[in-house]
Structure formats: C-alpha cells, structure tokens
Design an enzyme around this catalytic site. Structure first.
Site, mmCIF file in Angstrom:
data_model
loop_
_atom_site.group_PDB
_atom_site.id
_atom_site.type_symbol
_atom_site.label_atom_id
_atom_site.label_comp_id
_atom_site.label_asym_id
_atom_site.label_seq_id
_atom_site.Cartn_x
_atom_site.Cartn_y
_atom_site.Cartn_z
ATOM 1 N N GLY A 93 -54.154 62.617 63.417
ATOM 2 C CA GLY A 93 -52.877 61.940 63.187
ATOM 3 C C GLY A 93 -52.662 60.704 64.049
ATOM 4 O O GLY A 93 -51.520 60.301 64.258
ATOM 5 N N SER A 94 -53.747 60.075 64.502
ATOM 6 C CA SER A 94 -53.538 58.892 65.345
ATOM 7 C C SER A 94 -52.920 57.748 64.538
ATOM 8 O O SER A 94 -52.110 56.976 65.058
ATOM 9 C CB SER A 94 -54.834 58.448 66.029
ATOM 10 O OG SER A 94 -55.755 57.960 65.101
ATOM 11 N N ASN A 95 -53.263 57.657 63.264
ATOM 12 C CA ASN A 95 -52.615 56.625 62.428
ATOM 13 C C ASN A 95 -51.139 56.922 62.243
ATOM 14 O O ASN A 95 -50.312 56.016 62.313
ATOM 15 C CB ASN A 95 -53.296 56.564 61.050
ATOM 16 C CG ASN A 95 -54.474 55.623 61.042
ATOM 17 O OD1 ASN A 95 -54.302 54.418 61.056
ATOM 18 N ND2 ASN A 95 -55.669 56.187 61.054
ATOM 19 N N ILE A 107 -53.322 65.168 45.911
ATOM 20 C CA ILE A 107 -51.872 65.183 45.688
ATOM 21 C C ILE A 107 -51.595 65.776 44.297
ATOM 22 O O ILE A 107 -52.087 65.252 43.287
ATOM 23 C CB ILE A 107 -51.303 63.742 45.817
ATOM 24 C CG1 ILE A 107 -51.489 63.234 47.256
ATOM 25 C CG2 ILE A 107 -49.833 63.692 45.433
ATOM 26 C CD1 ILE A 107 -50.813 64.072 48.326
ATOM 27 N N ASN A 117 -51.943 55.695 50.279
ATOM 28 C CA ASN A 117 -53.033 56.297 51.063
ATOM 29 C C ASN A 117 -53.826 55.195 51.757
ATOM 30 O O ASN A 117 -53.862 54.055 51.303
ATOM 31 C CB ASN A 117 -53.967 57.063 50.115
ATOM 32 C CG ASN A 117 -55.099 57.746 50.851
ATOM 33 O OD1 ASN A 117 -54.904 58.370 51.897
ATOM 34 N ND2 ASN A 117 -56.314 57.627 50.324
ATOM 35 N N HIS A 175 -57.790 54.547 52.945
ATOM 36 C CA HIS A 175 -59.164 55.061 52.830
ATOM 37 C C HIS A 175 -60.046 54.252 53.779
ATOM 38 O O HIS A 175 -59.967 53.019 53.792
ATOM 39 C CB HIS A 175 -59.657 54.929 51.383
ATOM 40 C CG HIS A 175 -60.996 55.541 51.190
ATOM 41 N ND1 HIS A 175 -61.175 56.906 51.069
ATOM 42 C CD2 HIS A 175 -62.233 54.998 51.147
ATOM 43 C CE1 HIS A 175 -62.466 57.165 50.954
ATOM 44 N NE2 HIS A 175 -63.121 56.025 50.991
HETATM 45 C C1 GRF Z 1 -58.651 57.655 59.096
HETATM 46 O O1 GRF Z 1 -59.864 56.979 59.265
HETATM 47 C C2 GRF Z 1 -58.183 57.565 57.672
HETATM 48 O O2 GRF Z 1 -58.509 56.381 57.049
HETATM 49 C C3 GRF Z 1 -58.946 58.675 57.036
HETATM 50 O O3 GRF Z 1 -58.909 59.719 57.987
HETATM 51 C C4 GRF Z 1 -58.834 59.151 59.290
HETATM 52 C C5 GRF Z 1 -57.674 59.787 59.981
HETATM 53 O O4 GRF Z 1 -57.641 59.490 61.344
HETATM 54 N N1 GRF Z 1 -58.448 58.980 55.725
HETATM 55 P P1 GRF Z 1 -56.384 59.877 62.215
HETATM 56 O O5 GRF Z 1 -56.082 61.363 61.926
HETATM 57 O O6 GRF Z 1 -55.252 59.008 61.819
HETATM 58 O O7 GRF Z 1 -56.797 59.678 63.624
#
Ligand code: GRF
Length: 196
Positions: A17-19, A92, A106, A108
């Site tokens: 979940g870093s994003n 989904i 999303n 990718h």
């Molecule tokens: C990211 O590279 C995203 O593009 C992919 O999964 C990864 C998730 O990374 N679908 P994080 O959990 O946000 O660190």
C-alpha cells in the site's frame, strides 16, 4: 469551487500500500478530496498498518465479499464517488463496475497493452520485461472495465530498462514513476470531473 461538495475516494490495495499512502499524503491539505475508507482483500496486508497511521478506517473484504455485494454496500454506506486501485489484485466484479461506471481507476506497472492481463502483477511483470529484453518499461493508469488491464488508458510514463537491470531495478524505477505521477493524475481526473 467553494460550494462544490467534497469528492470521496475509496482506495483498494492488496499488499504493502505504499502508493495508497502516497496518494493520501498528496491530498492531505486538499479541501475537496476525502478518503473515507480503505479496502483490502487480506487481513495481513500491510496497508492496514498504513491506514491506522493515516487515520482512515480499513476493512478486509474477501473475494466472495466483493462478488456478493458486501464491498459495494460498504462503499455506498460511505458515499464513495471514485474507486482507486493501488496494487489491488482481485478482478473487479460486475456489481462494482455497474455501480461506478468510469469511476474506477487502476495503475499497472508496465506499458499496456504489453505485459498485462491475468497473472501479470507485481514482480511477474518486471521479470517478464527483463526476460523479453525490453529497453523501456513504465506505468499505465487506466479506467477499469470487465477485462484485466484493458480499460481506456488515461496516462502513461516511461523509464529506460538497461541491459544490466534486474527485475528489482525495474520495479524501483516503476515505483518512482508511480509515486511521481499517480496522485496528480487522480487529481486531474477526479477534480476535473468535479468542476464539470
Ligand atoms: C505497484 O507497482 C502497482 O502498480 C502494482 O502493484 C504495486 C503495488 O505497490 N499494481 P504498493 O503496494 O503500492 O507498494
């Protein structure tokens, strides 16, 4: 935008979940964007720890809970307008696609249409990119439709892949692109829709 009501975004993640955290922090002082909840499909996903730190309620919903409408109910109870998938691995289901038409986005970690589809997630993507001796990779931000990684593309950004790069090296470059672009693209799409 004084009298425009806040836009509520649900973040869905399966792992670290870093994003998701980066997105929440980007909007911390944004008056018109709120994150009422985070959903994960695994209890042990690290995103729950991040959610606690960010003061956002997080819930675990299993695959069947997504399919039988449990997730939809929760999202509707929180008056969610947009769903952002940030490292979310389940397909989904139709009930969400129908309730949120063109409102699910999303990211990718490759340049779609290359290296997308079922089984192409996380490290598998970067391993395939290196195995195919690609000279570039990147990110694709797209709307979600009924097929994996096939919805309309909103934004792409590229990074070079050098002959000596390992899949981990590519993953690091791609993550950097994700952190740099994903929040701003969400802002453009979501807040653009707000003022329309
Ligand atoms: C990211 O590279 C995203 O593009 C992919 O999964 C990864 C998730 O990374 N679908 P994080 O959990 O946000 O660190």
């Amino acid at each position: 935008m004084k009298n425009v009501k806040a836009c509520k975004i649900a973040l869905l993640a399966s792992g670290s979940g870093s994003n998701a955290e980066n997105i929440v922090r980007y909007f911390e002082h944004h008056p018109k964007v709120e994150f009422p909840l985070i959903l994960a499909n695994k209890t042990e996903a690290f995103i729950h720890e991040r959610a606690k730190k960010l003061n956002i309620p997080s819930y675990t919903i299993s695959k069947s809970g997504f399919e039988n409408g449990e997730a939809l109910q929760l999202l509707q109870q929180h008056s969610v307008d947009w769903i952002i998938l940030a490292g979310f691995l389940l397909k989904i289901p139709d009930n969400l696609l129908q309730a949120f038409p063109n409102k699910i986005i999303n990211i990718h970690p490759a340049l779609l249409p290359k290296f997308g589809g079922k089984g192409m997630y996380g490290s598998h993507v970067h391993e395939a990119v290196v195995a195919h001796r690609e000279t570039e990779s990147g990110i694709t931000i797209h709307y979600v439709n009924e097929n994996y990684d096939e919805g309309l593309i909103i934004f792409q950004a590229k990074c070079p892949v050098l002959p000596a790069d390992s899949p981990e090296d590519v993953a690091a470059k791609v993550h950097e692109l994700e952190y740099r672009h994903f929040p701003a693209v969400i802002e453009r799409v979501v807040c653009g829709a707000l003022t329309r």
